[in-house]
Motif scaffolding. Structure first.
Motif, PDB file in Angstrom:
ATOM      1  N   ARG B 227       0.827  -1.216   0.000  1.00 48.70           N
ATOM      2  CA  ARG B 227       0.000   0.000   0.000  1.00 48.70           C
ATOM      3  C   ARG B 227       0.855   1.257   0.000  1.00 48.70           C
ATOM      4  N   GLY B 228       0.305   2.307  -0.542  1.00 49.02           N
ATOM      5  CA  GLY B 228       0.905   3.637  -0.443  1.00 49.02           C
ATOM      6  C   GLY B 228       2.126   3.820  -1.328  1.00 49.02           C
ATOM      7  N   ALA B 229       2.702   5.033  -1.206  1.00 52.13           N
ATOM      8  CA  ALA B 229       3.851   5.386  -2.034  1.00 52.13           C
ATOM      9  C   ALA B 229       5.032   4.455  -1.754  1.00 52.13           C
ATOM     10  N   GLN B 230       5.192   4.092  -0.473  1.00 49.63           N
ATOM     11  CA  GLN B 230       6.312   3.214  -0.106  1.00 49.63           C
ATOM     12  C   GLN B 230       6.164   1.833  -0.756  1.00 49.63           C
ATOM     13  N   GLY B 231       4.945   1.328  -0.755  1.00 50.11           N
ATOM     14  CA  GLY B 231       4.688   0.016  -1.361  1.00 50.11           C
ATOM     15  C   GLY B 231       4.984   0.028  -2.851  1.00 50.11           C
ATOM     16  N   VAL B 232       4.560   1.088  -3.533  1.00 49.65           N
ATOM     17  CA  VAL B 232       4.797   1.188  -4.977  1.00 49.65           C
ATOM     18  C   VAL B 232       6.295   1.359  -5.241  1.00 49.65           C
ATOM     19  N   GLY B 233       6.954   2.174  -4.409  1.00 51.56           N
ATOM     20  CA  GLY B 233       8.399   2.369  -4.556  1.00 51.56           C
ATOM     21  C   GLY B 233       9.163   1.062  -4.403  1.00 51.56           C
ATOM     22  N   ARG B 234       8.754   0.274  -3.410  1.00 54.29           N
ATOM     23  CA  ARG B 234       9.429  -1.013  -3.181  1.00 54.29           C
ATOM     24  C   ARG B 234       9.177  -1.967  -4.350  1.00 54.29           C
ATOM     25  N   ALA B 235       7.958  -1.956  -4.853  1.00 51.18           N
ATOM     26  CA  ALA B 235       7.623  -2.827  -5.997  1.00 51.18           C
ATOM     27  C   ALA B 235       8.488  -2.463  -7.212  1.00 51.18           C
ATOM     28  N   THR B 236       8.682  -1.162  -7.410  1.00 53.18           N
ATOM     29  CA  THR B 236       9.478  -0.698  -8.553  1.00 53.18           C
ATOM     30  C   THR B 236      10.927  -1.156  -8.416  1.00 53.18           C
ATOM     31  N   THR B 237      11.476  -0.968  -7.223  1.00 53.94           N
ATOM     32  CA  THR B 237      12.862  -1.395  -6.980  1.00 53.94           C
ATOM     33  C   THR B 237      12.998  -2.898  -7.176  1.00 53.94           C
ATOM     34  N   ASN B 238      12.063  -3.647  -6.580  1.00 52.08           N
ATOM     35  CA  ASN B 238      12.122  -5.108  -6.689  1.00 52.08           C
ATOM     36  C   ASN B 238      12.025  -5.567  -8.151  1.00 52.08           C
ATOM     37  N   ALA B 239      11.205  -4.869  -8.925  1.00 53.42           N
ATOM     38  CA  ALA B 239      11.038  -5.241 -10.333  1.00 53.42           C
ATOM     39  C   ALA B 239      12.357  -5.082 -11.087  1.00 53.42           C
ATOM     40  N   VAL B 240      13.031  -3.946 -10.873  1.00 52.89           N
ATOM     41  CA  VAL B 240      14.280  -3.694 -11.607  1.00 52.89           C
ATOM     42  C   VAL B 240      15.374  -4.661 -11.150  1.00 52.89           C
ATOM     43  N   VAL B 241      15.485  -4.831  -9.832  1.00 52.54           N
ATOM     44  CA  VAL B 241      16.546  -5.708  -9.303  1.00 52.54           C
ATOM     45  C   VAL B 241      16.324  -7.149  -9.768  1.00 52.54           C
ATOM     46  N   SER B 242      15.092  -7.644  -9.615  1.00 54.05           N
ATOM     47  CA  SER B 242      14.854  -9.050  -9.982  1.00 54.05           C
ATOM     48  C   SER B 242      14.978  -9.258 -11.495  1.00 54.05           C
ATOM     49  N   ALA B 243      14.511  -8.281 -12.282  1.00 55.80           N
ATOM     50  CA  ALA B 243      14.648  -8.418 -13.741  1.00 55.80           C
ATOM     51  C   ALA B 243      16.128  -8.442 -14.129  1.00 55.80           C
ATOM     52  N   SER B 244      16.937  -7.580 -13.514  1.00 53.94           N
ATOM     53  CA  SER B 244      18.364  -7.524 -13.852  1.00 53.94           C
ATOM     54  C   SER B 244      19.066  -8.834 -13.490  1.00 53.94           C
ATOM     55  N   ILE B 245      18.760  -9.342 -12.294  1.00 51.14           N
ATOM     56  CA  ILE B 245      19.402 -10.598 -11.868  1.00 51.14           C
ATOM     57  C   ILE B 245      18.982 -11.743 -12.785  1.00 51.14           C
ATOM     58  N   LEU B 246      17.692 -11.783 -13.108  1.00 53.58           N
ATOM     59  CA  LEU B 246      17.213 -12.862 -13.983  1.00 53.58           C
ATOM     60  C   LEU B 246      17.828 -12.771 -15.379  1.00 53.58           C
ATOM     61  N   ILE B 247      18.047 -11.543 -15.852  1.00 51.14           N
ATOM     62  CA  ILE B 247      18.683 -11.387 -17.171  1.00 51.14           C
ATOM     63  C   ILE B 247      20.096 -11.968 -17.135  1.00 51.14           C
TER      64      ILE B 247
END
Lengths: 248, 261
Positions: B227-247
């Motif tokens: 929830r909230g700005a923090q939740g969206v911020g964390r989701a964004t960070t997690n998306a970039v980090v996990s996508a980069s590692i998976l690549i």
């Protein structure tokens, strides 16, 4: 008729609904009141199947909300969300006509646009609003667009989630009157959740008070000022003194 | 419980959490993939995402490839000079770009731009109840939001990689001919003669896999945003980090599969 029977729902250790039982008759406008965090929104989401109850049954005209044909089931509903929940990637008319542009109720684009403009007019918005994006609208206009979207496909049942939250008293009055008019005009069954007593008085045929996960009181709207239930009295008068703890 | 078991219990919890996350992502990926072939289809959404993910990523991928090609030429020339092998610059630049650096750097740049944007957009839609609104309007959010993005990224990235390959090789050519004294015609001839079709094709296949992973991570983390700005911020960070590692991880596995099997 919408019937909830002994509905329980917990999120982790927090028990939100504790045996909620409620019936809303066809064509009736029921307003559910209660303090913040008492489970009013969860109740609506359980009926729509957005949240699955842990226990209990929910039926609409005898049909369980867990029916396999979700599209046909949801086509009977319209919903006005608390914050409007308008899709900010598309203009207002496409928001209003969303259901008419895809799926089982799909119409030609021009016809869908015409219906959207007609619905916008019905909620007091000019046709030129149709081409604007939600971010270009005021809070009151967003609520009206949300209302237009909720009624665009002529649903049998309409849910209103805190329809006046964040609006000034005059705009709240306008939205309340619109909801009352539209529900009467369409002959729809309406369930509204709110803690705004002016909404209750304007919209409700029947009032149900939700407290501690169950229906604490329910009855005709005309009786809310004379009912003796101490919880309802405290809520209606907005007193800090009473059985409902002010700090929850 | 004995204090000796504390770290062990922590390790166990972390392992279970990791396995749970892998399982959830796998189920999400399977579900999204199965929806690609089942109606309803949303071609307008697909076109919109092709524009956002593919076309608008072109400058980022192009610039990355250009400077990487140039730097690679300088490095190979300097390194090759140690054993009189400066002449292999065209071949090594070409193979380095099309097999590895083109797809990997292109994938990472798109991960930074696209996975973050997708996670932020879908995460915001979730916290503002737009996802719930989609459901009440009889629209499956997975089908309407995730499938067009995943499909668009899977189609776009190989094209971006192909363009990036050309620009990267051109970057190497430009530096080699203007700074290192290579003959322009000979450089191009060496590049064309040396490259095999499979060198290029393997890079494009990698691009498709990376595109799928980038959009999948953006959609998955957006849909599971807190929830909230923090939740969206964390989701964004997690998306970039996990996508980069998976690549990076899938790049190793694909290289192993394509070139050592």
């Amino acid at each position: 008729m919408i019937a909830l029977s002994d509905v329980h729902k917990a999120f982790g250790a927090k028990q939100v609904l504790r045996g909620l039982t409620l019936q809303v008759a066809k064509g009736e406008s029921c307003v559910i009141i209660g303090g913040s965090g008492t489970g009013k929104s969860v109740c609506l989401k359980c009926i729509l199947g957005l949240v699955t109850p842990d226990r209990g049954t929910i039926t609409v005209d005898g049909q369980s909300v867990t029916t396999r044909d979700r599209d046909a089931f949801l086509a009977r509903f319209g919903m006005l969300f608390q914050g409007g929940a308008l899709f900010d990637s598309m203009p207002v008319w496409q928001n209003v006509a969303f259901r008419l542009l895809r799926g089982a109720q799909k119409r030609p684009k021009a016809e869908a646009r015409e219906i959207a403009i007609e619905k916008l007019r019905r909620v007091g918005l000019m046709p030129d609003v149709a081409e604007l994006y939600p971010s270009e609208l005021s809070g009151g206009m967003q609520k009206r667009v949300g209302l237009a979207r909720a009624i665009a496909a002529e649903p049998e049942i309409i849910f209103f989630d805190e329809p006046t939250t964040g609006l000034d008293p005059i705009m709240s009055g306008v939205i309340n009157d619109l909801i009352r008019e539209i529900v009467t005009e369409m002959g729809a069954t309406a369930v509204t959740i709110t803690h705004d007593m002016s909404s209750v008085r304007a919209i409700a045929d029947k009032v149900a008070m939700l407290h501690d996960g169950t229906i604490r009181w329910h009855g005709p709207a005309a009786e809310i000022d004379t009912a003796e239930d101490p919880y309802l009295r405290q809520f209606v008068t907005g007193s800090a003194e009473g059985p409902i703890e002010a700090v929850r | 419980m004995s204090p000796l078991f504390g770290p062990l219990a922590g390790l166990g919890r972390s392992t279970l959490a990791l396995l749970g996350a892998v399982g959830r992502v796998a189920i999400y990926a399977g579900s999204a993939t199965s929806h690609i072939l089942r109606p309803p289809f949303y071609p307008r959404e697909l076109l919109r995402q092709l524009l956002h993910i593919g076309w608008l990523s072109l400058p980022v991928v192009g610039l990355t490839a250009f400077f990487t090609g140039g730097a690679l030429a300088l490095q190979i020339y300097a390194g090759g000079a140690r054993f009189n092998a400066e002449a292999v610059v065209p071949q090594i630049v070409a193979i380095g770009i099309v097999r590895e650096l083109g797809p990997v750097l292109g994938g990472l740049m798109v991960a930074g731009r696209v996975a973050a944007a997708i996670a932020a957009e879908i995460g915001t839609m979730k916290v503002t109840e737009q996802i719930d609104a989609l459901v009440t309007l009889s629209t499956n959010p997975l089908k309407y939001l995730a499938v067009p993005r995943i499909l668009a990224a899977t189609i776009s990235l190989p094209i971006l990689v192909a363009v990036g390959d050309a620009i990267g090789v051109f970057g190497g050519y430009l530096v080699s001919t203007s700074r290192l004294g290579f003959n322009a015609a000979a450089y191009l001839q060496n590049t064309v003669d040396f490259l095999q079709p499979w060198d290029v094709t393997s890079g494009l296949i990698k691009g498709a896999v990376f595109g799928f992973l980038v959009a999948l991570m953006g959609c998955y983390h957006g849909m599971n945003s807190g929830r909230g700005a923090q939740g969206v911020g964390r989701a964004t960070t997690n998306a970039v980090v996990s996508a980069s590692i998976l690549i990076l991880a899938s790049n190793y596995l694909l290289t192993e599969l394509f070139f050592t099997a």
